[in-house]
Structures are given as C-alpha cells and as structure tokens.
Design a protein around this motif. Structure first.
Motif, PDB file in Angstrom:
ATOM      1  N   ARG A   1       0.816  -1.226   0.000  1.00 16.53           N
ATOM      2  CA  ARG A   1       0.000   0.000   0.000  1.00 16.53           C
ATOM      3  C   ARG A   1       0.842   1.265   0.000  1.00 16.53           C
ATOM      4  NH1 ARG A   1      -4.916  -1.305   4.302  1.00 16.53           N
ATOM      5  NH2 ARG A   1      -5.889  -3.000   3.092  1.00 16.53           N
ATOM      6  N   ASP A   2       1.957   1.258   0.730  1.00 19.94           N
ATOM      7  CA  ASP A   2       2.763   2.473   0.770  1.00 19.94           C
ATOM      8  C   ASP A   2       3.455   2.720  -0.567  1.00 19.94           C
ATOM      9  OD1 ASP A   2       4.184   0.197   1.304  1.00 19.94           O
ATOM     10  OD2 ASP A   2       5.426   1.048   2.886  1.00 19.94           O
ATOM     11  N   GLU A   3       3.752   1.657  -1.311  1.00 18.84           N
ATOM     12  CA  GLU A   3       4.287   1.830  -2.659  1.00 18.84           C
ATOM     13  C   GLU A   3       3.209   2.399  -3.577  1.00 18.84           C
ATOM     14  OE1 GLU A   3       7.012  -1.603  -3.973  1.00 18.84           O
ATOM     15  OE2 GLU A   3       5.784  -2.486  -2.377  1.00 18.84           O
ATOM     16  N   GLN A   4       2.027   1.853  -3.462  1.00 20.00           N
ATOM     17  CA  GLN A   4       0.908   2.320  -4.291  1.00 20.00           C
ATOM     18  C   GLN A   4       0.559   3.768  -3.985  1.00 20.00           C
ATOM     19  OE1 GLN A   4      -1.932  -0.623  -3.135  1.00 20.00           O
ATOM     20  NE2 GLN A   4      -1.183  -2.166  -4.579  1.00 20.00           N
TER      21      GLN A   4
ATOM     22  N   GLU B   1      -1.617   5.037 -14.547  1.00 14.85           N
ATOM     23  CA  GLU B   1      -2.847   5.770 -14.831  1.00 14.85           C
ATOM     24  C   GLU B   1      -3.808   4.905 -15.652  1.00 14.85           C
ATOM     25  OE1 GLU B   1      -3.723  10.210 -16.442  1.00 14.85           O
ATOM     26  OE2 GLU B   1      -2.807   8.853 -17.883  1.00 14.85           O
ATOM     27  N   GLY B   2      -5.099   5.001 -15.338  1.00 19.82           N
ATOM     28  CA  GLY B   2      -6.084   4.281 -16.134  1.00 19.82           C
ATOM     29  C   GLY B   2      -7.294   3.875 -15.314  1.00 19.82           C
ATOM     30  N   SER B   3      -8.440   3.789 -15.973  1.00 17.87           N
ATOM     31  CA  SER B   3      -9.671   3.412 -15.280  1.00 17.87           C
ATOM     32  C   SER B   3      -9.752   1.908 -15.035  1.00 17.87           C
ATOM     33  CB  SER B   3     -10.883   3.855 -16.109  1.00 17.87           C
ATOM     34  OG  SER B   3     -10.838   3.274 -17.409  1.00 17.87           O
ATOM     35  N   ASN B   4      -8.939   1.139 -15.769  1.00 19.85           N
ATOM     36  CA  ASN B   4      -8.964  -0.314 -15.611  1.00 19.85           C
ATOM     37  C   ASN B   4      -7.738  -0.812 -14.853  1.00 19.85           C
ATOM     38  OD1 ASN B   4      -7.256   0.441 -17.639  1.00 19.85           O
ATOM     39  ND2 ASN B   4      -7.985  -1.050 -19.151  1.00 19.85           N
ATOM     40  N   VAL B   5      -7.398  -0.084 -13.773  1.00 12.53           N
ATOM     41  CA  VAL B   5      -6.277  -0.450 -12.912  1.00 12.53           C
ATOM     42  C   VAL B   5      -6.805  -0.695 -11.501  1.00 12.53           C
ATOM     43  CG1 VAL B   5      -4.035   0.234 -11.990  1.00 12.53           C
ATOM     44  CG2 VAL B   5      -4.716   0.982 -14.276  1.00 12.53           C
ATOM     45  N   LEU B   6      -6.514  -1.858 -10.959  1.00 10.04           N
ATOM     46  CA  LEU B   6      -6.950  -2.219  -9.616  1.00 10.04           C
ATOM     47  C   LEU B   6      -5.751  -2.636  -8.772  1.00 10.04           C
ATOM     48  CD1 LEU B   6     -10.009  -4.562 -10.398  1.00 10.04           C
ATOM     49  CD2 LEU B   6     -10.094  -2.127  -9.820  1.00 10.04           C
ATOM     50  N   THR B   7      -5.866  -2.475  -7.467  1.00  8.47           N
ATOM     51  CA  THR B   7      -4.888  -3.088  -6.579  1.00  8.47           C
ATOM     52  C   THR B   7      -5.250  -4.569  -6.460  1.00  8.47           C
ATOM     53  OG1 THR B   7      -6.184  -2.738  -4.557  1.00  8.47           O
ATOM     54  CG2 THR B   7      -4.732  -0.934  -5.257  1.00  8.47           C
ATOM     55  N   LEU B   8      -4.325  -5.366  -5.980  1.00 10.12           N
ATOM     56  CA  LEU B   8      -4.615  -6.790  -5.813  1.00 10.12           C
ATOM     57  C   LEU B   8      -5.749  -6.992  -4.812  1.00 10.12           C
ATOM     58  CD1 LEU B   8      -3.891  -9.716  -6.466  1.00 10.12           C
ATOM     59  CD2 LEU B   8      -2.182  -9.638  -4.627  1.00 10.12           C
ATOM     60  N   GLU B   9      -5.785  -6.158  -3.785  1.00  9.01           N
ATOM     61  CA  GLU B   9      -6.851  -6.241  -2.786  1.00  9.01           C
ATOM     62  C   GLU B   9      -8.212  -5.966  -3.431  1.00  9.01           C
ATOM     63  OE1 GLU B   9      -8.025  -4.271   1.564  1.00  9.01           O
ATOM     64  OE2 GLU B   9      -6.270  -3.561   0.456  1.00  9.01           O
TER      65      GLU B   9
ATOM     66  N   GLU C   1       9.044   3.945 -20.620  1.00  9.22           N
ATOM     67  CA  GLU C   1       8.319   4.284 -21.857  1.00  9.22           C
ATOM     68  C   GLU C   1       7.751   5.695 -21.796  1.00  9.22           C
ATOM     69  OE1 GLU C   1       8.087   2.532 -24.641  1.00  9.22           O
ATOM     70  OE2 GLU C   1       9.321   0.932 -23.796  1.00  9.22           O
ATOM     71  N   GLY C   2       7.983   6.389 -20.672  1.00  9.31           N
ATOM     72  CA  GLY C   2       7.506   7.762 -20.537  1.00  9.31           C
ATOM     73  C   GLY C   2       6.014   7.880 -20.337  1.00  9.31           C
ATOM     74  N   LEU C   3       5.387   6.830 -19.815  1.00 14.17           N
ATOM     75  CA  LEU C   3       3.930   6.813 -19.668  1.00 14.17           C
ATOM     76  C   LEU C   3       3.502   7.411 -18.326  1.00 14.17           C
ATOM     77  CD1 LEU C   3       3.358   3.302 -21.240  1.00 14.17           C
ATOM     78  CD2 LEU C   3       2.889   5.533 -22.262  1.00 14.17           C
ATOM     79  N   PRO C   4       2.274   7.912 -18.240  1.00 12.45           N
ATOM     80  CA  PRO C   4       1.844   8.669 -17.059  1.00 12.45           C
ATOM     81  C   PRO C   4       1.566   7.823 -15.816  1.00 12.45           C
ATOM     82  CG  PRO C   4       0.036   8.477 -18.616  1.00 12.45           C
ATOM     83  CD  PRO C   4       1.248   7.928 -19.305  1.00 12.45           C
ATOM     84  N   LEU C   5       1.846   8.440 -14.674  1.00  6.66           N
ATOM     85  CA  LEU C   5       1.517   7.887 -13.365  1.00  6.66           C
ATOM     86  C   LEU C   5       0.609   8.870 -12.647  1.00  6.66           C
ATOM     87  CD1 LEU C   5       5.073   6.780 -12.138  1.00  6.66           C
ATOM     88  CD2 LEU C   5       3.346   5.353 -13.268  1.00  6.66           C
ATOM     89  N   VAL C   6      -0.160   8.356 -11.707  1.00  6.43           N
ATOM     90  CA  VAL C   6      -0.994   9.210 -10.859  1.00  6.43           C
ATOM     91  C   VAL C   6      -0.750   8.850  -9.404  1.00  6.43           C
ATOM     92  CG1 VAL C   6      -2.817   9.613 -12.553  1.00  6.43           C
ATOM     93  CG2 VAL C   6      -2.930   7.586 -11.089  1.00  6.43           C
ATOM     94  N   SER C   7      -0.995   9.786  -8.534  1.00  5.69           N
ATOM     95  CA  SER C   7      -0.879   9.517  -7.103  1.00  5.69           C
ATOM     96  C   SER C   7      -1.836   8.404  -6.720  1.00  5.69           C
ATOM     97  CB  SER C   7      -1.196  10.780  -6.300  1.00  5.69           C
ATOM     98  OG  SER C   7      -1.347  10.466  -4.922  1.00  5.69           O
ATOM     99  N   GLY C   8      -1.352   7.451  -5.951  1.00  2.95           N
ATOM    100  CA  GLY C   8      -2.214   6.353  -5.529  1.00  2.95           C
ATOM    101  C   GLY C   8      -3.216   6.766  -4.478  1.00  2.95           C
TER     102      GLY C   8
END
Length: 212
Positions: A84-87, A93-101, A152-159
């Motif tokens: 969780r602290d890494e996340q 970034e993306g609407s189809n991204v989930l944590t394992l939990e 690849e220079g792709l976007p990240l968002v704050s978890g």
C-alpha cells in the motif's frame, strides 16, 4: 523502586532504538542515479531472469499491454500487487487499474478478464500471476513492472486519489532505481525491514539480480 527503575530503563532503551532507527532512515545516502542506458540494461536483465524463473507465466511488454487494454478493454485489466505504501506514491494511470486487494474483492466481476499483474520490476507480479493461474484465473506478468512503464515515458498518478499526475515512482529499494528519464525515485531505506508486505521477496531472490 527496583521494578520501576527497570521499566524506566527499558522505556529509555526502546526510545533510543526508535530514535536510532528513524535517524538511520533519514540519513540513508541517496543512490547515484545511473545513466538511462544503464538503467534500461539492468531492467532488461531482470526481465530475462524472471522469464526463466517463471516459464509458465505469460510475460507481456508494456507496449503489448497498452495495445491489449486499448483494443480489448473488456478482456484485460492491470492489477497492482505492490504494498500500500508503494501504491500511495504512484500507480499506473487508467480506469482499468486495480490493486490486488480490490481485484480479490471484486474477483467474481473480473473472472473472464486477464489480470496483467505489475509490481516494481516484475518478480512479485510474476508470483502473483502464478498464484492466480493456479486458481484457474487468467493472468500474466507485466515485464519490468511500473519501472518499465516509466521507461516508456507513460503517465503515473498519485495512488492516494488516482487523479493527480505525479513523476514519483516507488522503486522498492535504492538498488532498483531504474526509473525512466524525468521520474523521481522513492524507496525503502532498508527493503528487508519494511512492514506491510503482501508478497514476500527474500534476500536470496534479490541477490540473483544484482546485475553486472
């Protein structure tokens, strides 16, 4: 008085230990950032090691994952298997991204989809994909993990809100600061003493990847 004295001494020792640990964390030296070409070489080596170590797990590149997610959004999703602290630092970034939990909680909704698991460099996500496959679920490992995503220079968002763009990426340890150009590495000062681990990585596992 004797008991009270011992208790006082014990509390003092505990406080000193905590203070020492905190000081050690803050005083940990920052790693020398390797040239981008060297970071890419080392990450590529790690990817090769994991493919050999997990031969039954499908391994997809970032480019392949992007194509699958864009062309077949109802058949694939990304699953972040990190702590969780890494996340909290950042996620893909993306609407189809989930944590394992989240994936586990909503598993019935996603049984027909292939979980493209990702972690930092690909070890923990290979383990997670292997576990999901053993349960009869469809899964694959994202080669190079979130670090390959940054290369690849792709976007990240704050978890924390999954909206705010960020250039920070958790590299797990200073050893794994293989982030792409323009990204800021964040890591555990001591990756063997951190808490809240969902998938264990042992010292032996990591020692095989201290790349030449």
């Amino acid at each position: 008085m004797h008991v009270e004295g011992l208790a006082l001494i014990a509390s003092g020792v505990a406080a000193a230990a905590v203070a020492g640990a905190m000081a050690w964390q803050f005083l940990a030296p920052k790693p020398r950032i390797l040239p981008l070409a060297e970071r890419k070489r080392k990450l590529a080596h790690a990817e090769e090691v994991f493919q050999r170590q997990f031969p039954k797990v499908p391994h997809v590149t970032v480019q392949q994952a992007q194509q699958l997610l864009q062309q077949q959004p109802d058949s694939y999703l990304l699953v972040d298997v990190r702590n969780r602290d890494e996340q909290a630092v950042s996620m893909v970034e993306g609407s189809n991204v989930l944590t394992l939990e989240e994936y586990r909680t909503q598993q019935e909704l996603h049984q027909s989809k292939t979980a493209l698991c990702y972690c930092t460099v690909g070890y923990r996500s290979s383990v997670a994909a292997q576990e999901l496959m053993s349960e009869g679920l469809q899964a694959a490992n994202l080669q190079g993990g979130i670090l390959a995503w940054t290369q690849e220079g792709l976007p990240l968002v704050s978890g924390r809100d999954r909206k705010q763009p960020t250039s920070k990426v958790h590299t797990y340890g200073a050893t794994w600061a293989y982030q792409g150009e323009g990204y800021e590495p964040v890591y555990y000062s001591n990756m063997y003493l951190r808490s809240g681990v969902s998938l264990q990585v042992t010292r032996q596992d990591l020692s095989t990847l201290h790349v030449r």
